[in-house]
Design a protein around this motif. Structure first.
Motif, short mmCIF file in Angstrom:
data_model
loop_
_atom_site.label_atom_id
_atom_site.label_comp_id
_atom_site.label_asym_id
_atom_site.label_seq_id
_atom_site.Cartn_x
_atom_site.Cartn_y
_atom_site.Cartn_z
N VAL A 70 0.81 -0.89 -0.10
CA VAL A 70 0.05 0.19 -0.08
C VAL A 70 0.68 1.11 -0.10
CG1 VAL A 70 -0.12 0.30 2.36
CG2 VAL A 70 -2.31 1.30 1.45
N THR A 71 0.19 2.42 0.16
CA THR A 71 1.37 3.47 -0.94
C THR A 71 0.60 4.52 0.08
OG1 THR A 71 1.96 3.14 -3.22
CG2 THR A 71 2.01 5.17 -2.15
N GLY A 72 0.75 4.91 1.27
CA GLY A 72 0.87 6.14 2.60
C GLY A 72 1.14 7.43 1.84
N GLU A 73 0.41 7.90 2.29
CA GLU A 73 0.54 8.82 1.96
C GLU A 73 0.00 10.60 3.11
OE1 GLU A 73 -2.40 9.96 -1.43
OE2 GLU A 73 -0.64 8.84 -2.72
N THR A 74 0.82 11.32 3.15
CA THR A 74 0.90 12.17 4.15
C THR A 74 0.93 13.72 3.72
OG1 THR A 74 0.80 13.07 6.75
CG2 THR A 74 2.72 11.96 5.49
N TRP A 75 0.53 14.68 4.62
CA TRP A 75 -0.04 15.72 4.59
C TRP A 75 -0.63 16.69 5.34
CZ3 TRP A 75 -3.41 12.61 2.40
CH2 TRP A 75 -4.80 13.33 2.56
N VAL A 76 0.22 18.22 4.57
CA VAL A 76 -0.70 18.84 6.66
C VAL A 76 -1.37 20.25 5.96
CG1 VAL A 76 0.74 20.79 7.99
CG2 VAL A 76 1.58 18.54 8.55
N PRO A 77 -1.98 20.07 5.93
CA PRO A 77 -2.86 21.14 4.81
C PRO A 77 -2.81 22.52 5.11
CG PRO A 77 -4.49 20.59 6.50
CD PRO A 77 -3.69 19.08 6.00
N GLU A 78 -2.61 22.74 6.49
CA GLU A 78 -2.85 24.27 6.99
C GLU A 78 -1.68 24.87 8.21
OE1 GLU A 78 -7.14 24.94 8.36
OE2 GLU A 78 -6.71 23.81 9.90
N ALA A 79 -1.53 25.77 8.11
CA ALA A 79 -0.32 26.11 9.35
C ALA A 79 -1.06 25.87 10.47
CB ALA A 79 -0.21 27.54 9.19
#
Length: 128
Positions: A70-79
């Protein structure tokens, strides 16, 4: 900015139902988040701060069997606001989201263990 990493289910990751145990998904969430921190944060930030999870909100939408990837993806959408750092994540297999959610992290001063406000220069590399 989205960070991605592949995870393959090992025999020890599988529960009695024949798929990845929920506790393993939580470990992968942490591993993905830490890998993102190490890939993006400058050395002086990695040396000065450490992160702890304060909350997980996880939706399980599918299963992964032994040997599947599986591919894990992560991000921070806002400060971040204050010490709170919300990180979104999802795990995708062949275009299908199996697990997704939000984890809230708090930043600690590595030397003192005290809670720290996430300053803009610390968050900036995650928001590009």
């Amino acid at each position: 900015m989205t960070f991605s990493q592949a995870f393959t289910a090992a025999p020890a990751d599988i529960d009695e139902l024949g798929h990845v145990n929920n506790a393993v998904w939580v470990r992968w969430i942490q591993d993905l988040s830490v890998a993102h921190w190490h890939a993006v944060a400058p050395d002086e930030h990695r040396d000065a701060f450490v992160w702890v999870v304060t909350r997980h909100a996880i939706d399980y939408r599918g299963n992964l069997a032994e040997g599947e990837t599986v591919t894990g993806e992560t991000w921070v959408p806002e400060a971040p606001r204050g010490a709170r750092f919300d990180r979104h994540f999802r795990f995708v297999k062949q275009g299908r989201v199996l697990v997704e959610g939000i984890t809230t992290w708090a930043m600690l001063d590595r030397a003192t263990g005290r809670l720290m406000r996430v300053r803009p220069e610390i968050a900036a590399p995650f928001l590009r």
